[in-house]
Scaffold this motif. Structure first.
Motif, PDB file in Angstrom:
ATOM      1  N   ASN A 400       0.864  -1.177   0.000  1.00 41.89           N
ATOM      2  CA  ASN A 400       0.000   0.000   0.000  1.00 41.89           C
ATOM      3  C   ASN A 400       0.904   1.233   0.000  1.00 41.89           C
ATOM      4  OD1 ASN A 400      -1.943   1.960   0.319  1.00 41.89           O
ATOM      5  ND2 ASN A 400      -2.976   0.949   2.044  1.00 41.89           N
ATOM      6  N   LEU A 401       1.524   1.483  -1.151  1.00 47.38           N
ATOM      7  CA  LEU A 401       2.617   2.459  -1.223  1.00 47.38           C
ATOM      8  C   LEU A 401       2.138   3.895  -1.035  1.00 47.38           C
ATOM      9  CD1 LEU A 401       4.578   0.918  -4.228  1.00 47.38           C
ATOM     10  CD2 LEU A 401       4.953   0.560  -1.780  1.00 47.38           C
ATOM     11  N   GLU A 402       0.953   4.228  -1.571  1.00 43.97           N
ATOM     12  CA  GLU A 402       0.461   5.609  -1.438  1.00 43.97           C
ATOM     13  C   GLU A 402       0.229   5.971   0.021  1.00 43.97           C
ATOM     14  OE1 GLU A 402      -0.749   3.383  -3.480  1.00 43.97           O
ATOM     15  OE2 GLU A 402      -0.364   4.177  -5.491  1.00 43.97           O
ATOM     16  N   GLU A 403      -0.386   5.055   0.776  1.00 44.62           N
ATOM     17  CA  GLU A 403      -0.632   5.327   2.196  1.00 44.62           C
ATOM     18  C   GLU A 403       0.675   5.369   2.978  1.00 44.62           C
ATOM     19  OE1 GLU A 403      -3.002   6.518   5.198  1.00 44.62           O
ATOM     20  OE2 GLU A 403      -3.624   6.100   3.123  1.00 44.62           O
ATOM     21  N   ALA A 404       1.627   4.487   2.619  1.00 47.56           N
ATOM     22  CA  ALA A 404       2.933   4.485   3.285  1.00 47.56           C
ATOM     23  C   ALA A 404       3.647   5.809   3.061  1.00 47.56           C
ATOM     24  CB  ALA A 404       3.787   3.328   2.768  1.00 47.56           C
ATOM     25  N   GLU A 405       3.595   6.328   1.818  1.00 44.77           N
ATOM     26  CA  GLU A 405       4.262   7.603   1.516  1.00 44.77           C
ATOM     27  C   GLU A 405       3.670   8.748   2.329  1.00 44.77           C
ATOM     28  OE1 GLU A 405       4.609  11.470  -0.013  1.00 44.77           O
ATOM     29  OE2 GLU A 405       2.792  10.302  -0.441  1.00 44.77           O
ATOM     30  N   LYS A 406       2.343   8.767   2.499  1.00 44.56           N
ATOM     31  CA  LYS A 406       1.697   9.823   3.289  1.00 44.56           C
ATOM     32  C   LYS A 406       2.191   9.797   4.734  1.00 44.56           C
ATOM     33  CE  LYS A 406      -2.609   9.885   0.605  1.00 44.56           C
ATOM     34  NZ  LYS A 406      -4.064   9.589   0.643  1.00 44.56           N
ATOM     35  N   LEU A 407       2.309   8.594   5.298  1.00 45.04           N
ATOM     36  CA  LEU A 407       2.757   8.479   6.687  1.00 45.04           C
ATOM     37  C   LEU A 407       4.207   8.911   6.850  1.00 45.04           C
ATOM     38  CD1 LEU A 407       1.036   5.078   7.507  1.00 45.04           C
ATOM     39  CD2 LEU A 407       0.472   7.286   8.531  1.00 45.04           C
ATOM     40  N   PHE A 408       5.085   8.498   5.910  1.00 47.11           N
ATOM     41  CA  PHE A 408       6.493   8.907   5.986  1.00 47.11           C
ATOM     42  C   PHE A 408       6.615  10.428   5.871  1.00 47.11           C
ATOM     43  CE2 PHE A 408       7.469   4.529   4.076  1.00 47.11           C
ATOM     44  CZ  PHE A 408       7.654   3.978   5.333  1.00 47.11           C
TER      45      PHE A 408
END
Length: 527
Positions: A400-408
């Motif tokens: 779930n790369l889009e959600e991971a990027e938002k969190l980072f």
């Protein structure tokens, strides 16, 4: 005591609620204030303000070298298909110099030719590019070089920088001068300290001859590590000499700075000499200069200037200023209060259990449970950098790369309180995430930022190196190898052979308090 109490009260009423702790009673407030009051005393006594500074050393060129263009064949293997291709890469020609300390600097072709003519020799040999090659060297080309013959007349001068601890820079006591305002700098043409030896407003042949003498001296006084600066001022008062001293904050550790006031006819009117812990040499050099008639006399008597420095100069040890303290350190006091009260929160309060459970879930590879606990914790503490990063890692594992990027990204926006290692891991995590999202420009930017914070390992280098390799950025790979060599010996091709992208969990150590500390203490007493 009242300041400590008010700060403690605000801390204990607001922070426990925000962080999910249980409210603390009056006992915690009283004990926290007492402890904070004691810690403030230590903070006030220990504030020293150490900081890093840089000195400039004169040196000379020992060798100049030219590298012909050279060619290598680099192997590329497609990660998905396994297809192998080869590419011939031609590297540009290069010129560089080496100085007596061993430092190397790039130069241009014209400078190299001047040094060949100045040194009067040039030899040729096969170039060695093994240390920087990424593949098989097809044509190494040749290297020509010229070496300094060892005579004074043929020397070519350079300067190098060395860092040292200078605790006076942040001191507000007698050891640090009041800073000069911008209007004074502009009015009196004050110049920032750099590798020059001659400053000021005086022009003409006398100044040029003195500049030659200073440059020679600075580069031949390497054994005593002295740099001599002259500041020549025309139609000036001694007050301007004080302004130069204030602007340079007494110069650098290895400098003696002589401000000389002269008439339009270059008659010497006054002198002001300053430097760190060199009162004897400053006074003797000042008296000697004032005893001369004209500016030209300084050049003609420069051997006596050298003798004064040789007999009286001592390289100062600025660690003697470590105990210089400024006014009450409010910032240090607040930090001390926060640390002290934070310990009492840990002892008498209950840490956010969801975060602790999530960390245990990760350690036991129970990622689904860890995800739920991190989400619950972030619902209560939405800006916790560690939990944001760790939940992002779990989303990355789930693709779930889009959600991971938002969190980072959210974690990085709140990363101002982290240490260098954690900031590095955060940037690298998001960089790898961007890589997987095919946003290569952003990935490269984050990996470069991670390299800035990389102190010991090679992980950030390898991530960027492999990305360059995947994209076919040969020049960028070569430049990264060159930067890598400046920090540690080795070849990225070999050091990164077994590297695979992996994201890092980071923790704040909160798991040291696994329950209500006060209750644990009581149980130990009564059991």
């Amino acid at each position: 005591m009242s300041i400590a109490f008010l700060y403690a009260l605000g801390f204990l009423l607001v922070v426990p609620h925000v962080m999910g702790y249980e409210p603390l009673g009056i006992f915690g407030i009283i004990v926290g204030c007492l402890g904070a009051w004691i810690v403030i005393g230590f903070a006030n006594a220990c504030e020293s303000g150490k900081t890093e500074d840089e000195e400039i050393l004169g040196t000379y060129v020992t060798e100049a070298r030219y590298y012909e263009p050279w060619t290598e064949k680099i192997k590329h293997e497609d990660e998905e298909t396994g297809e192998v291709t080869y590419e011939e890469v031609e590297h540009d020609e290069q010129w560089e110099i080496t100085v007596a300390e061993g430092d190397t600097f790039d130069i241009d072709e014209e400078e190299y030719k001047e040094l060949v003519s100045q040194f009067g020799n040039e030899e040729e040999e096969e170039a060695d590019h093994e240390w920087e090659a990424e593949g098989e060297i097809i044509d190494p080309g040749y290297s020509t070089y010229t070496t300094w013959p060892g005579t004074y007349e043929t020397a070519s001068y350079e300067y190098v920088y060395r860092s040292y601890k200078n605790p006076t820079l942040r001191s507000s006591n007698i050891y640090a001068s009041e800073k000069v305002d911008e209007q004074t700098i502009k009015t009196y043409h004050l110049e920032s300290y750099d590798r020059k030896g001659l400053y000021g407003t005086v022009q003409g042949e006398d100044a040029e001859q003195l500049e030659d003498e200073i440059r020679d001296y600075n580069c031949w006084s390497r054994e005593k590590n002295i740099k001599l600066n002259f500041i020549l001022l025309e139609n000036a008062t001694t007050t301007q000499g004080i302004y130069w001293q204030q602007y340079w904050q007494n110069g650098k550790r290895n400098t003696i700075n002589a401000v000389v006031g002269v008439t339009p006819e270059h008659k010497i009117e006054w002198a002001h000499v300053f430097g760190w812990q060199n009162e004897a040499v400053c006074i003797k050099l000042r008296d000697f200069i004032v005893g001369l008639d004209t500016l030209a006399d300084i050049t003609s008597h420069f051997s006596q200037v050298e003798e004064i420095l040789k007999e009286n100069y001592q390289l100062p040890n600025l660690s003697e200023y470590d105990l210089g303290k400024g006014p009450f350190p409010l910032k240090g006091a607040l930090i001390a209060l926060t640390i002290c009260l934070g310990l009492f929160c840990g002892l008498f309060g209950r840490p956010p259990q969801y975060n602790i459970r999530a960390q245990k879930n990760v350690a036991q590879r129970q990622y689904s449970l860890a995800k739920s606990n991190f989400q619950e914790y972030l619902h209560r503490v939405p800006d916790d950098v560690y939990a944001l990063n760790n939940l992002g890692v779990i989303y990355w594992r789930e693709n779930n790369l889009e959600e991971a990027e938002k969190l980072f990204s959210q974690a990085l926006r709140n990363s101002y309180s982290l240490n260098r290692e954690d900031i590095k891991d955060l940037n690298l995590n998001r960089g790898i995430c961007y890589k997987d999202l095919k946003q290569n420009k952003k990935a490269i930017a984050d990996m470069k930022k991670a390299i800035e914070y990389e102190e010991y390992g090679t992980k950030s280098y390898c991530a960027l190196y492999n990305l360059y390799k995947m994209l076919g950025y040969k020049k960028s790979m070569w430049a990264l190898q060159k930067e890598y060599n400046n920090r540690r010996p080795g070849r990225l091709k070999e050091d990164c052979k077994d590297y695979r992208d992996s994201l890092t969990y980071i923790y704040d150590g909160a798991d040291m308090f696994t329950g209500r500390g006060f209750e644990r203490i009581l149980r130990k007493i009564f059991d």
